[in-house]
Design a protein around this motif. Structure first.
Motif, PDB file in Angstrom:
ATOM      1  N   GLY A  23     -63.358 -40.694  13.777  1.00  0.00           N
ATOM      2  CA  GLY A  23     -62.104 -41.431  13.699  1.00  0.00           C
ATOM      3  C   GLY A  23     -62.091 -42.622  12.766  1.00  0.00           C
ATOM      4  O   GLY A  23     -61.115 -43.351  12.701  1.00  0.00           O
ATOM      5  N   LYS A  24     -63.155 -42.849  12.019  1.00  0.00           N
ATOM      6  CA  LYS A  24     -63.168 -43.975  11.079  1.00  0.00           C
ATOM      7  C   LYS A  24     -62.730 -43.482   9.696  1.00  0.00           C
ATOM      8  O   LYS A  24     -62.971 -42.339   9.339  1.00  0.00           O
ATOM      9  CB  LYS A  24     -64.573 -44.569  10.962  1.00  0.00           C
ATOM     10  CG  LYS A  24     -65.195 -44.938  12.294  1.00  0.00           C
ATOM     11  CD  LYS A  24     -64.451 -46.070  12.967  1.00  0.00           C
ATOM     12  CE  LYS A  24     -65.061 -46.401  14.310  1.00  0.00           C
ATOM     13  NZ  LYS A  24     -64.399 -47.498  14.990  1.00  0.00           N
ATOM     14  N   MET A  25     -62.128 -44.397   8.933  1.00  0.00           N
ATOM     15  CA  MET A  25     -61.807 -44.059   7.548  1.00  0.00           C
ATOM     16  C   MET A  25     -63.014 -44.425   6.685  1.00  0.00           C
ATOM     17  O   MET A  25     -63.596 -45.498   6.873  1.00  0.00           O
ATOM     18  CB  MET A  25     -60.598 -44.856   7.073  1.00  0.00           C
ATOM     19  CG  MET A  25     -59.320 -44.463   7.789  1.00  0.00           C
ATOM     20  SD  MET A  25     -57.955 -45.528   7.325  1.00  0.00           S
ATOM     21  CE  MET A  25     -58.231 -46.919   8.393  1.00  0.00           C
ATOM     22  N   ASN A  26     -63.389 -43.553   5.788  1.00  0.00           N
ATOM     23  CA  ASN A  26     -64.522 -43.806   4.899  1.00  0.00           C
ATOM     24  C   ASN A  26     -64.039 -43.705   3.460  1.00  0.00           C
ATOM     25  O   ASN A  26     -63.402 -42.706   3.094  1.00  0.00           O
ATOM     26  CB  ASN A  26     -65.624 -42.779   5.147  1.00  0.00           C
ATOM     27  CG  ASN A  26     -66.311 -43.029   6.478  1.00  0.00           C
ATOM     28  OD1 ASN A  26     -67.274 -43.779   6.564  1.00  0.00           O
ATOM     29  ND2 ASN A  26     -65.777 -42.427   7.541  1.00  0.00           N
ATOM     30  N   VAL A  27     -64.312 -44.745   2.682  1.00  0.00           N
ATOM     31  CA  VAL A  27     -63.747 -44.805   1.330  1.00  0.00           C
ATOM     32  C   VAL A  27     -64.852 -44.940   0.284  1.00  0.00           C
ATOM     33  O   VAL A  27     -65.726 -45.804   0.408  1.00  0.00           O
ATOM     34  CB  VAL A  27     -62.773 -46.001   1.205  1.00  0.00           C
ATOM     35  CG1 VAL A  27     -62.191 -46.080  -0.200  1.00  0.00           C
ATOM     36  CG2 VAL A  27     -61.665 -45.916   2.238  1.00  0.00           C
ATOM     37  N   ILE A  28     -64.783 -44.087  -0.722  1.00  0.00           N
ATOM     38  CA  ILE A  28     -65.650 -44.241  -1.897  1.00  0.00           C
ATOM     39  C   ILE A  28     -64.825 -45.025  -2.918  1.00  0.00           C
ATOM     40  O   ILE A  28     -63.824 -44.524  -3.433  1.00  0.00           O
ATOM     41  CB  ILE A  28     -66.088 -42.862  -2.441  1.00  0.00           C
ATOM     42  CG1 ILE A  28     -66.942 -42.132  -1.382  1.00  0.00           C
ATOM     43  CG2 ILE A  28     -66.836 -43.015  -3.769  1.00  0.00           C
ATOM     44  CD1 ILE A  28     -67.436 -40.755  -1.785  1.00  0.00           C
ATOM     45  N   GLY A  29     -65.207 -46.269  -3.155  1.00  0.00           N
ATOM     46  CA  GLY A  29     -64.380 -47.182  -3.947  1.00  0.00           C
ATOM     47  C   GLY A  29     -64.490 -46.970  -5.453  1.00  0.00           C
ATOM     48  O   GLY A  29     -65.318 -46.193  -5.939  1.00  0.00           O
ATOM     49  N   ASN A  30     -63.679 -47.720  -6.186  1.00  0.00           N
ATOM     50  CA  ASN A  30     -63.598 -47.569  -7.641  1.00  0.00           C
ATOM     51  C   ASN A  30     -64.898 -47.930  -8.351  1.00  0.00           C
ATOM     52  O   ASN A  30     -65.160 -47.458  -9.453  1.00  0.00           O
ATOM     53  CB  ASN A  30     -62.462 -48.434  -8.192  1.00  0.00           C
ATOM     54  CG  ASN A  30     -62.619 -49.893  -7.846  1.00  0.00           C
ATOM     55  OD1 ASN A  30     -62.303 -50.320  -6.747  1.00  0.00           O
ATOM     56  ND2 ASN A  30     -63.144 -50.672  -8.782  1.00  0.00           N
ATOM     57  N   GLY A  31     -65.729 -48.771  -7.716  1.00  0.00           N
ATOM     58  CA  GLY A  31     -66.959 -49.207  -8.388  1.00  0.00           C
ATOM     59  C   GLY A  31     -68.084 -48.189  -8.324  1.00  0.00           C
ATOM     60  O   GLY A  31     -69.131 -48.367  -8.938  1.00  0.00           O
ATOM     61  N   VAL A  32     -67.859 -47.103  -7.583  1.00  0.00           N
ATOM     62  CA  VAL A  32     -68.898 -46.076  -7.410  1.00  0.00           C
ATOM     63  C   VAL A  32     -68.862 -45.095  -8.582  1.00  0.00           C
ATOM     64  O   VAL A  32     -67.815 -44.857  -9.170  1.00  0.00           O
ATOM     65  CB  VAL A  32     -68.646 -45.322  -6.072  1.00  0.00           C
ATOM     66  CG1 VAL A  32     -69.555 -44.110  -5.917  1.00  0.00           C
ATOM     67  CG2 VAL A  32     -68.801 -46.272  -4.891  1.00  0.00           C
ATOM     68  N   VAL A  33     -70.021 -44.522  -8.914  1.00  0.00           N
ATOM     69  CA  VAL A  33     -70.052 -43.405  -9.869  1.00  0.00           C
ATOM     70  C   VAL A  33     -70.381 -42.139  -9.073  1.00  0.00           C
ATOM     71  O   VAL A  33     -71.324 -42.116  -8.281  1.00  0.00           O
ATOM     72  CB  VAL A  33     -71.054 -43.641 -11.026  1.00  0.00           C
ATOM     73  CG1 VAL A  33     -70.527 -44.722 -11.961  1.00  0.00           C
ATOM     74  CG2 VAL A  33     -72.446 -44.015 -10.525  1.00  0.00           C
ATOM     75  N   LEU A  34     -69.560 -41.114  -9.296  1.00  0.00           N
ATOM     76  CA  LEU A  34     -69.617 -39.932  -8.429  1.00  0.00           C
ATOM     77  C   LEU A  34     -70.009 -38.688  -9.221  1.00  0.00           C
ATOM     78  O   LEU A  34     -69.388 -38.370 -10.245  1.00  0.00           O
ATOM     79  CB  LEU A  34     -68.227 -39.726  -7.801  1.00  0.00           C
ATOM     80  CG  LEU A  34     -68.143 -38.708  -6.680  1.00  0.00           C
ATOM     81  CD1 LEU A  34     -68.784 -39.259  -5.406  1.00  0.00           C
ATOM     82  CD2 LEU A  34     -66.697 -38.330  -6.404  1.00  0.00           C
ATOM     83  N   ASP A  35     -71.019 -37.990  -8.740  1.00  0.00           N
ATOM     84  CA  ASP A  35     -71.378 -36.696  -9.340  1.00  0.00           C
ATOM     85  C   ASP A  35     -70.793 -35.608  -8.440  1.00  0.00           C
ATOM     86  O   ASP A  35     -71.257 -35.417  -7.311  1.00  0.00           O
ATOM     87  CB  ASP A  35     -72.906 -36.564  -9.417  1.00  0.00           C
ATOM     88  CG  ASP A  35     -73.316 -35.264 -10.104  1.00  0.00           C
ATOM     89  OD1 ASP A  35     -72.560 -34.268 -10.000  1.00  0.00           O
ATOM     90  OD2 ASP A  35     -74.379 -35.240 -10.748  1.00  0.00           O
TER      91      ASP A  35
END
Ligand code: GDP
Ligand code: IMO
Ligand code: MG
Length: 423
Positions: A63-75
């Motif tokens: 039930g928690k929201m999990n956010v990958i923010g703009n500062g992350v680099v994603l593969d």
């Protein structure tokens, strides 16, 4: 509401994943603000062990929201592997996970460039995780990067231009590679990524704060790997410090609340670079064996040494730490005595302020304290702490001038002792 931030104060692997999981019930949203799959955050509960790389460590508490923010680099490819492994173990993410459209994409050629740059450095190599972190942040800052939001508009053209640029660099480095297979898998993973909530995360987070939701920001790496304040050039390519949370999420410094600083009762580092308190003897080996000090993702042996209060004080200052969390004290349970570095000797002079550079000329000055010689791994409250351990905590609190609020005595979620309960 404000954003509380949890940060590693050493060279990474302090135990951030475990503590974020422990703290998650207090929060509505968990966010990552920098780094990428160079991170490996381990969580243990109910006899199971999980390692997260790009996904916030709040994902296991429903039930928690999990956010990958703009500062992350994603593969996308590594993200897909991580998400599919979680789904297979019964943790479906599609509704709980939000990804910033402004997060930058790690391209297959970024990974190859990472390897090529390391090879070119020879013995001066950084010992990166090989995940393309440096080249991706380089493209971001030089305004050549591709972002998650680009997926939705003219992606192929932008991708072709980036790849051509990377190939020209690889050619100039005379680096042999074949990206065909990796690229095919990467594109499939890109499609997989589209099923997630791709959002303008800065609005989402600020709106949530305004609505009274509580947010925890999960740092990756550690302060000594920060690109500005770490042991440059043996660092990662992002700001791992508290300020990185503002730029990596789009929250104002005025909206930062508690700053949790997390450290091991000793110190480790993986990869190359200076490490003044590193132990090359039996004690170092003993810490590595007892602490299972091998990389969570790469399996690389971690270098081990005594706790370094010069770097910890520096990290506390840079981050504005309000509460400390000490991890892995159980690893020192069987030691007769423990040491803490309280100053560096440089050219015969003792200094306590972290210098411009830490090189071979820096010699640690130690204080030796009695060990506690008691198995603490099953303890439930601080009332059970042995006298010598309490003395060690008091010594650290006096030196560091910040209270140690949580002590972790084992890898499991349950092996966590909160010292000062909130009123
Ligand atoms: P992170 O990158 O900061 O999340 O840390 P890692 O997961 O890379 O490394 C920490 C390691 O220590 C993991 O294997 C954890 O399971 C383990 N760990 C965490 N806290 C404790 C503790 O208090 N005692 C022991 N013995 N292990 C711990
Ligand atoms: P977590 O979040 C420990 C180190 C690498 C290398 C340097 C640069 O699990 O604490 P990079 O791939 O980022 O360009 O590598 O940084 N490093 C870490 N060390 N824990 C990490 O993350 C790390 N992420 C990067 O070993 O020395
Ligand atoms: Mg780690």
């Amino acid at each position: 509401m404000k954003v509380d931030v949890l940060l590693g104060l050493q060279w990474g692997d302090e135990g951030k994943g475990k503590v974020v999981d422990v703290l998650t019930p207090k929060y509505d949203m968990i966010t990552r603000f920098q780094g990428g799959p160079n991170a490996g955050h381990t969580l243990e509960f109910n006899g199971e062990k999980y390692v997260l790389r790009s996904i916030p460590s709040g994902i296991f508490q429903g039930g928690k929201m999990n956010v990958i923010g703009n500062g992350v680099v994603l593969d996308p490819l590594l993200f897909r592997q991580e998400a599919e492994a979680l789904a297979a173990s019964g943790h479906d993410l599609t509704k709980q996970l939000y990804i910033s459209k402004k997060a930058h994409l790690i391209l297959p050629t970024h990974r190859i460039l990472d390897a090529a740059y390391e090879a070119a450095k020879g013995s001066g190599k950084i010992g990166t995780t090989g995940k393309g972190i440096g080249p991706t942040y380089t493209d971001k800052v030089s305004r050549n990067g591709l972002r998650v939001g680009d997926l939705l508009h003219e992606f192929d053209r932008k991708y072709a231009a980036a790849k051509a640029r990377h190939e020209a660099i690889l050619h100039s480095l005379h680096y042999d590679y074949d990206v065909t297979e990796l690229e095919a898998e990467w594109f499939k993973a890109l499609d997989y990524l589209k099923q997630f909530n791709l959002i303008d995360s800065e609005h989402f987070i600020n709106r949530s704060l305004k609505e009274g939701k509580s947010v925890l920001a999960e740092g990756a790496q550690g302060t000594m790997l920060d690109v500005d304040f770490g042991s440059y050039p043996f660092v990662t390519s992002s700001n791992t410090i508290c300020a990185g949370c503002c730029t990596g999420l789009g929250v104002s410094p005025r909206n930062i609340g508690e700053v949790y600083g997390i450290f091991k009762a000793y110190c480790t580092r993986v990869g190359s670079g200076p490490f003044p308190t590193e132990l090359f003897d039996e004690t170092g080996k003993r810490i590595r064996d007892i602490g299972h000090e091998y990389g969570a993702v790469t399996g690389r042996e971690r270098r081990c040494g005594w706790i370094d209060l010069v770097t910890l004080k520096y990290a506390i200052m840079i981050n504005g730490v309000t509460q400390l969390i000490m991890m892995k004290s159980d690893v020192l349970d069987g030691f007769e005595t423990v040491k803490a570095c309280v100053a560096y000797k440089v050219n015969g002079e003792e200094i306590t302020e972290f210098p411009f550079e830490i090189n071979e000329g820096v010699e640690p000055v130690y204080v030796e304290l009695p060990g506690w010689n008691v198995d603490m791994t099953k303890m439930q409250s601080e009332d059970e702490f042995p006298e010598e351990f309490n003395a060690y905590l008091s010594f650290l609190e006096e030196e560091l001038e910040v209270p140690i609020k949580i002590v972790s005595v084992g890898p499991d979620r349950e092996q966590t002792i909160v010292r000062y309960e909130e009123e």
